[in-house]
Design a protein around this motif. Structure first.
Motif, mmCIF file in Angstrom:
data_model
loop_
_atom_site.group_PDB
_atom_site.id
_atom_site.type_symbol
_atom_site.label_atom_id
_atom_site.label_comp_id
_atom_site.label_asym_id
_atom_site.label_seq_id
_atom_site.Cartn_x
_atom_site.Cartn_y
_atom_site.Cartn_z
ATOM 1 N N PHE A 521 -19.551 -16.692 32.207
ATOM 2 C CA PHE A 521 -18.223 -17.114 31.984
ATOM 3 C C PHE A 521 -17.390 -16.669 33.041
ATOM 4 O O PHE A 521 -18.482 -15.751 33.476
ATOM 5 N N LEU A 522 -16.243 -17.036 33.239
ATOM 6 C CA LEU A 522 -15.491 -16.333 34.162
ATOM 7 C C LEU A 522 -13.802 -16.550 32.719
ATOM 8 O O LEU A 522 -13.845 -17.007 32.455
ATOM 9 N N ASP A 523 -13.706 -14.643 33.720
ATOM 10 C CA ASP A 523 -12.128 -14.735 33.120
ATOM 11 C C ASP A 523 -11.416 -15.163 34.065
ATOM 12 O O ASP A 523 -11.346 -15.279 35.248
ATOM 13 N N VAL A 524 -9.491 -14.776 34.001
ATOM 14 C CA VAL A 524 -8.468 -15.636 34.881
ATOM 15 C C VAL A 524 -8.976 -15.176 35.972
ATOM 16 O O VAL A 524 -9.060 -15.302 37.404
ATOM 17 N N VAL A 525 -9.072 -13.256 36.331
ATOM 18 C CA VAL A 525 -9.472 -12.862 37.879
ATOM 19 C C VAL A 525 -10.124 -13.716 38.242
ATOM 20 O O VAL A 525 -10.252 -13.352 40.127
ATOM 21 N N SER A 548 -26.235 -25.256 39.729
ATOM 22 C CA SER A 548 -27.217 -25.237 38.418
ATOM 23 C C SER A 548 -25.548 -24.447 37.349
ATOM 24 O O SER A 548 -25.808 -23.321 36.358
ATOM 25 N N HIS A 549 -24.213 -24.599 37.247
ATOM 26 C CA HIS A 549 -23.701 -23.954 36.453
ATOM 27 C C HIS A 549 -23.354 -25.234 34.822
ATOM 28 O O HIS A 549 -23.812 -26.077 35.305
ATOM 29 N N GLN A 550 -22.195 -24.197 34.495
ATOM 30 C CA GLN A 550 -22.401 -24.577 33.164
ATOM 31 C C GLN A 550 -21.564 -25.638 32.574
ATOM 32 O O GLN A 550 -20.597 -25.324 33.478
ATOM 33 N N ASP A 551 -21.379 -26.143 31.492
ATOM 34 C CA ASP A 551 -20.319 -27.299 31.658
ATOM 35 C C ASP A 551 -18.945 -26.605 31.221
ATOM 36 O O ASP A 551 -17.430 -26.299 31.505
ATOM 37 N N SER A 552 -19.323 -25.014 30.647
ATOM 38 C CA SER A 552 -18.566 -23.907 30.158
ATOM 39 C C SER A 552 -17.689 -23.219 31.464
ATOM 40 O O SER A 552 -16.229 -23.513 31.718
ATOM 41 N N ILE A 553 -18.444 -23.093 32.610
ATOM 42 C CA ILE A 553 -17.710 -22.868 33.814
ATOM 43 C C ILE A 553 -16.711 -24.448 33.978
ATOM 44 O O ILE A 553 -15.531 -23.637 34.513
#
Length: 626
Positions: A521-525, A548-553
């Protein structure tokens, strides 16, 4: 914990009586009957409130907190609980009276007082306790070694209790040796009493703590045996079960219920494995309360305490897990030791909280400082591995691949930036600033006439023909050019020698790939920082790609307005190898589209002053493109 609530709400000072004797002196006494009745009412009210809280937590599905009770934390906590039980039973085996300590360092204070009064030890109780421990442990060892030959484990606890009761009664140990015996056991049950609702506000905070700690103790002990016998625990079911139990028993002047570490160990060691064993135990207790209590009155307390101590062996053997944990994972070993020590020093409630906080802190630290590394290709495959850990991997020419093995958020974004600098070998911001400084100096040389610029991006000395190819037009005047750098379409090979004295760091790559396979996961920062990183590298002519990223990224990036006209989704690839192949195809396409590139590899030229060139009779310096 219940005792601390009871003592705070019903201290002895609230039940003082003043009486006069024959000499006329007043004497202060304590109305113990009223005090004890009030304390029983407070304890049962706490029990009822704890049951309500546990039912609510179970209904809200808060049982997920069982996931945070990691095995190392449970091991340390249950070992500390076993040590607390051992200390509480030790003074009974020695028949040494001590004060009742609660809170921080209570176990330490109890041990100190036991050793201070060890001279008052009752020899009869000590001998009975030691014999019981030896006999119980020996028979249990026999049960373990010959469990395949013995159809039913020898119930040594029951045998020892019966024999010890007979010996104590026949030898009259209480009168002859002042041994501590069970004495009077009240018969029957107290009638139901409704809880005092007006007390709820005074005990709400303490009741919540008791509800959570009682649940944690139950689940901790349960997980020990769940691991041993290979079954799962439903956290919400445990909350609801204990809630119903405490609500019902709170109306009958009962104490808060949770898993009894010592009694659970006794039941497990005697072969009890299902709820039937609990029903049998409850039935025997009920029979003892109703009818058999009188028969157990001569039994020495030290024998009962010794039975408990003998059955704590399994819990204490968990200490042997620490060296194994240290070899396998030092952080888990630290959690085990910290939770155990904290629970012994601070008490089980604060110790459990401290262990949970410490365990979560280790997770934060590990996420904040995750593993990372540059990747290279395993020749002949589409696999990419860490270049520091594998000898034969090869980094693609002009490409750096960074693998960051952690979610990216505000706490570790600096770690991503530092790992990026270490991987590529330069600071993109510093490179850009140095290039600006160099271009400003070049512009000054252009304005002074020492260097010349043309529409097709050629920079040459005034009046000197370009040896590589002839310009299409006459050189234009450059007096009106502003700082320009990129506006006037001047391209400079920054990896060659420049005509100005500015130390511009070399950029040996043209592409950068982020392997986000381990980023959950990533946050806004993080999104803002990654966007800044992309722009910083793009302005020094280094293309940035993600693989190789996930769709949620990608979804998170869209939500945070990551994409625009310059940053598009075509920089995202399913695998690192796809990104590398794309980069190679782009380079080949550029080579095919520019035939001049193969012959002269020159886009811009910068020559020094004509007089200098003529005096030295050396050919002018050429500045090749990337």
């Amino acid at each position: 914990m219940v005792g601390s609530v009871v003592l705070s709400m019903a201290p002895d000072e609230n039940f003082l009586l003043v009486s006069s004797n024959t000499t006329g002196l007043n004497k202060t006494l304590i109305d113990t009957e009223s005090r004890d009745a009030q304390r029983v009412l407070i304890a049962s009210t706490v029990t009822f409130l704890v049951g309500i809280i546990q039912l609510v937590l179970g209904a809200l599905q808060i049982g997920f907190i069982v996931r945070y009770l990691a095995d190392p934390l449970v091991g340390g906590f249950t070992t500390a609980a076993a040590f607390q039980v051992f200390v509480s039973q030790l003074k009974i085996v020695l028949n040494v009276s001590t004060k009742n300590y609660n809170g921080i360092l209570s176990i330490i204070y109890t041990l100190i007082e036991i050793f201070e009064r060890i001279g008052t030890t009752n020899i009869a109780d000590l001998v009975a306790g030691l014999l019981t421990i030896v006999v119980c442990m020996a028979v249990k060892e026999i049960n373990d070694r010959f469990k395949h030959k013995i159809p039913i484990p020898i119930p040594i606890e029951v045998i020892v209790t019966i024999v010890a009761t007979g010996i104590s009664y026949g030898a009259d140990l209480e009168k002859k040796y002042n041994a501590g015996i069970v004495k009077n056991i009240p018969r029957g049950f107290l009638p139901p009493v409704p809880p005092v609702v007006s007390m709820f506000s005074q005990m709400a905070a303490a009741a919540f703590s008791i509800a959570v700690v009682a649940y944690a103790i139950a689940v901790s002990v349960g997980k020990v045996y769940a691991t041993k016998y290979d079954y799962a625990i439903d956290g919400n079911q445990e909350f609801i079960a204990f809630g119903i139990s405490n609500v019902f028993s709170g109306a009958f002047s009962c104490f808060v219920a949770t898993t009894a570490l010592s009694r659970t160990a006794v039941q497990e060691s005697t072969g009890g494995k299902t709820q039937v064993a609990g029903l049998i135990s409850a039935g025997i207790v009920m029979i003892a309360i109703v009818a058999l209590g009188k028969l157990l009155e001569p039994l020495q307390k030290s024998v009962l305490a010794a039975v408990v101590i003998a059955n704590l062996k399994g819990m204490f053997m968990q200490v042997c897990d620490v060296p194994r944990l240290w070899r396998q994972n030092k952080v888990d070993a630290m959690i085990w030791v910290f939770t155990c020590v904290a629970s012994i020093i601070l008490g089980l409630d604060l110790g459990l909280l401290a262990g949970l906080v410490f365990g979560l802190l280790t997770v934060v630290v590990r996420v904040q400082f995750p593993s990372w590394g540059g990747l290279g290709n395993v020749p002949g495959t589409d696999l990419y591995r860490n270049v520091k850990e594998y000898k034969n991997v090869v980094e693609p020419q002009g490409v750096k691949i960074l693998q960051f093995s952690s979610p990216i958020f505000y706490a570790n974004i600096d770690g991503l930036k530092s790992s990026l600098k270490s991987t590529v070998g330069f600071d993109a911001v510093r490179v850009y600033n140095k290039r600006l400084k160099a271009l400003r100096k070049i512009q000054k040389l252009i304005k002074k006439g020492k260097l010349k610029a043309t529409k097709n991006g050629i920079i040459s000395d005034s009046g000197v023909a370009n040896e590589a190819f002839e310009p299409d037009e006459d050189p234009e005047e450059s007096e009106d050019l502003e700082i320009p750098t990129r506006e006037i379409e001047i391209q400079v090979d920054w990896n060659s020698e420049l005509p100005v004295k500015v130390n511009v760091p070399k950029v040996p790559i043209h592409s950068l790939i982020f392997d986000f396979g381990a980023v959950s996961f990533l946050d806004v920062v993080a999104v803002r920082s990654i966007r800044t990183i992309v722009k910083e590298f793009e302005r020094i002519d280094v293309r940035v790609y993600f693989a190789s990223h996930q769709d949620s990224i990608v979804t998170k990036l869209e939500q945070c307005a990551f994409f625009d006209d310059n940053i598009r989704k075509d920089i995202f690839f399913l695998t690192v190898h796809d990104a590398v192949l794309h980069i190679k195809s782009q380079i080949m396409y550029k080579d095919i589209q520019d035939p001049i590139f193969e012959k002269v590899r020159i886009i811009n030229h910068i020559f020094y002053d004509v007089s200098t060139s003529c005096k030295t009779s050396t050919p002018p310096k050429k500045f090749l493109p990337r």
